[in-house]
Design a protein around this motif. Structure first.
Motif, PDB file in Angstrom:
ATOM      1  N   ASN A   9      28.004  39.295  81.043  1.00 32.40           N
ATOM      2  CA  ASN A   9      28.152  40.053  79.832  1.00 32.40           C
ATOM      3  C   ASN A   9      29.696  39.623  79.398  1.00 32.40           C
ATOM      4  N   PRO A  10      29.884  40.136  77.849  1.00 32.54           N
ATOM      5  CA  PRO A  10      31.237  39.817  77.841  1.00 32.54           C
ATOM      6  C   PRO A  10      32.547  40.362  78.438  1.00 32.54           C
ATOM      7  N   ALA A  11      33.455  39.538  78.638  1.00 34.73           N
ATOM      8  CA  ALA A  11      34.852  40.013  79.185  1.00 34.73           C
ATOM      9  C   ALA A  11      35.424  40.966  78.246  1.00 34.73           C
ATOM     10  N   LEU A  12      36.249  41.862  78.806  1.00 39.31           N
ATOM     11  CA  LEU A  12      36.950  43.025  77.825  1.00 39.31           C
ATOM     12  C   LEU A  12      38.278  42.154  77.285  1.00 39.31           C
ATOM     13  N   ALA A  13      38.535  40.870  77.865  1.00 37.28           N
ATOM     14  CA  ALA A  13      39.715  40.200  77.245  1.00 37.28           C
ATOM     15  C   ALA A  13      39.271  39.704  75.732  1.00 37.28           C
ATOM     16  N   VAL A  14      37.841  39.382  75.851  1.00 36.58           N
ATOM     17  CA  VAL A  14      37.151  39.132  74.521  1.00 36.58           C
ATOM     18  C   VAL A  14      37.478  40.038  73.434  1.00 36.58           C
ATOM     19  N   ARG A  15      37.188  41.213  73.806  1.00 28.79           N
ATOM     20  CA  ARG A  15      36.967  42.371  72.840  1.00 28.79           C
ATOM     21  C   ARG A  15      38.392  42.775  72.445  1.00 28.79           C
ATOM     22  N   SER A  16      39.317  42.429  73.202  1.00 26.59           N
ATOM     23  CA  SER A  16      40.809  42.932  72.855  1.00 26.59           C
ATOM     24  C   SER A  16      41.383  41.710  71.807  1.00 26.59           C
ATOM     25  N   ILE A  17      40.610  40.732  71.683  1.00 27.58           N
ATOM     26  CA  ILE A  17      41.186  39.737  70.704  1.00 27.58           C
ATOM     27  C   ILE A  17      40.217  39.770  69.485  1.00 27.58           C
ATOM     28  N   GLY A  18      39.202  40.654  69.529  1.00 24.93           N
ATOM     29  CA  GLY A  18      38.436  40.794  68.344  1.00 24.93           C
ATOM     30  C   GLY A  18      37.240  39.336  68.392  1.00 24.93           C
ATOM     31  N   GLU A  19      37.259  38.767  69.414  1.00 22.24           N
ATOM     32  CA  GLU A  19      36.103  37.801  69.536  1.00 22.24           C
ATOM     33  C   GLU A  19      34.769  38.190  70.090  1.00 22.24           C
ATOM     34  N   ASP A  20      33.757  37.461  69.507  1.00 19.43           N
ATOM     35  CA  ASP A  20      32.511  37.939  69.869  1.00 19.43           C
ATOM     36  C   ASP A  20      31.531  36.946  70.491  1.00 19.43           C
ATOM     37  N   ARG A  21      32.157  35.536  70.712  1.00 19.26           N
ATOM     38  CA  ARG A  21      31.470  34.661  71.063  1.00 19.26           C
ATOM     39  C   ARG A  21      31.496  34.595  72.806  1.00 19.26           C
ATOM     40  N   ALA A  22      30.353  34.508  73.518  1.00 18.49           N
ATOM     41  CA  ALA A  22      30.485  34.292  75.104  1.00 18.49           C
ATOM     42  C   ALA A  22      31.414  33.285  75.208  1.00 18.49           C
ATOM     43  N   PHE A  23      32.429  33.438  76.209  1.00 22.15           N
ATOM     44  CA  PHE A  23      33.323  32.526  77.011  1.00 22.15           C
ATOM     45  C   PHE A  23      34.262  31.989  76.239  1.00 22.15           C
ATOM     46  N   PHE A  24      34.582  32.530  74.902  1.00 22.93           N
ATOM     47  CA  PHE A  24      35.843  32.128  74.047  1.00 22.93           C
ATOM     48  C   PHE A  24      36.992  33.051  74.441  1.00 22.93           C
ATOM     49  N   ASN A  25      37.781  32.229  74.531  1.00 21.41           N
ATOM     50  CA  ASN A  25      39.084  32.641  74.818  1.00 21.41           C
ATOM     51  C   ASN A  25      39.293  33.697  76.011  1.00 21.41           C
ATOM     52  N   THR A  26      38.592  33.252  77.224  1.00 24.09           N
ATOM     53  CA  THR A  26      38.671  33.823  78.476  1.00 24.09           C
ATOM     54  C   THR A  26      38.967  33.032  79.522  1.00 24.09           C
ATOM     55  N   ARG A  27      39.299  33.375  80.686  1.00 22.22           N
ATOM     56  CA  ARG A  27      39.385  32.569  82.046  1.00 22.22           C
ATOM     57  C   ARG A  27      38.187  31.898  82.541  1.00 22.22           C
ATOM     58  N   SER A  28      37.088  32.422  82.167  1.00 18.38           N
ATOM     59  CA  SER A  28      35.787  31.929  82.542  1.00 18.38           C
ATOM     60  C   SER A  28      35.400  30.680  81.733  1.00 18.38           C
ATOM     61  N   GLY A  29      35.943  30.878  80.214  1.00 21.27           N
ATOM     62  CA  GLY A  29      35.689  30.068  79.433  1.00 21.27           C
ATOM     63  C   GLY A  29      36.496  28.774  79.491  1.00 21.27           C
ATOM     64  N   LYS A  30      37.627  28.907  79.916  1.00 27.65           N
ATOM     65  CA  LYS A  30      38.506  27.829  80.342  1.00 27.65           C
ATOM     66  C   LYS A  30      37.818  26.790  81.315  1.00 27.65           C
ATOM     67  N   ILE A  31      37.335  27.507  82.565  1.00 27.62           N
ATOM     68  CA  ILE A  31      36.858  26.622  83.590  1.00 27.62           C
ATOM     69  C   ILE A  31      35.588  26.007  83.300  1.00 27.62           C
ATOM     70  N   LEU A  32      34.509  26.838  82.292  1.00 24.91           N
ATOM     71  CA  LEU A  32      33.420  26.313  81.892  1.00 24.91           C
ATOM     72  C   LEU A  32      33.770  25.127  80.847  1.00 24.91           C
ATOM     73  N   PHE A  33      34.575  25.139  79.934  1.00 28.84           N
ATOM     74  CA  PHE A  33      34.946  24.351  78.947  1.00 28.84           C
ATOM     75  C   PHE A  33      35.152  22.948  79.661  1.00 28.84           C
ATOM     76  N   GLY A  34      36.183  23.233  80.800  1.00 25.92           N
ATOM     77  CA  GLY A  34      36.632  22.319  81.543  1.00 25.92           C
ATOM     78  C   GLY A  34      35.547  21.423  82.353  1.00 25.92           C
ATOM     79  N   TRP A  35      34.382  22.163  82.724  1.00 27.70           N
ATOM     80  CA  TRP A  35      33.309  21.462  83.188  1.00 27.70           C
ATOM     81  C   TRP A  35      32.503  20.525  82.123  1.00 27.70           C
ATOM     82  N   LEU A  36      32.414  21.305  80.908  1.00 26.53           N
ATOM     83  CA  LEU A  36      31.667  20.579  80.069  1.00 26.53           C
ATOM     84  C   LEU A  36      32.532  19.083  79.712  1.00 26.53           C
ATOM     85  N   LYS A  37      33.849  19.292  79.637  1.00 30.45           N
ATOM     86  CA  LYS A  37      34.522  18.042  79.147  1.00 30.45           C
ATOM     87  C   LYS A  37      34.523  16.782  80.468  1.00 30.45           C
TER      88      LYS A  37
END
Length: 135
Positions: A9-37
């Motif tokens: 489910n979405p992280a509260l950090a995402v809501r605080s910046i007005g983002e609505d896409r899963a994993f964007f601008n989150t710590r989890s997203g940083k790890i996930l996008f590193g794996w993708l790279k």
């Protein structure tokens, strides 16, 4: 080929910046996008979604009974491959018919996931993501 990455489910950090896409601008997203790279997965092949698309108080895990399984099944069936991130997403996916989709399970990329303290776990997640690509 399109790959769906499915989290909890979405992280509260995402809501605080007005983002609505899963994993964007989150710590989890940083790890996930590193794996993708590392797996050399082009972002245009990827979609990101959460099993439970709503915020929860203090980022608490929602109950599986709160998941709209019909919504989830409709989302998943339009993809060739599904990368399930963590145990909660895996529980939800087991409750629906996704027989025509290639499914791989990886650790949730949360910074709180102690399994990720081991570099081998990261390498295994990258390997599984490559499998989802068909590589």
């Amino acid at each position: 080929m399109k790959i769906l990455f499915l989290g909890q489910n979405p992280a509260l950090a995402v809501r605080s910046i007005g983002e609505d896409r899963a994993f964007f601008n989150t710590r989890s997203g940083k790890i996930l996008f590193g794996w993708l790279k590392e797996a050399k997965v082009p972002m245009e092949m990827c979609s990101f979604e959460n099993v439970y698309p709503h915020f929860t108080a203090s980022n608490a895990c929602p109950k599986i009974s709160q998941v709209d399984l019909g919504r989830l099944e409709n989302i998943i069936k339009s993809y060739n491959s599904l990368v399930v991130l963590g145990k909660f997403a895996a529980k939800a996916v087991k409750k629906i018919d996704v027989t025509n989709v290639k499914i791989v399970h990886v650790e949730h990329p949360s910074g709180l996931n102690r399994n990720l303290n081991n570099v081998e776990t990261h390498l295994e997640c990258i390997k599984k993501i490559r499998e989802a690509m068909g590589a």
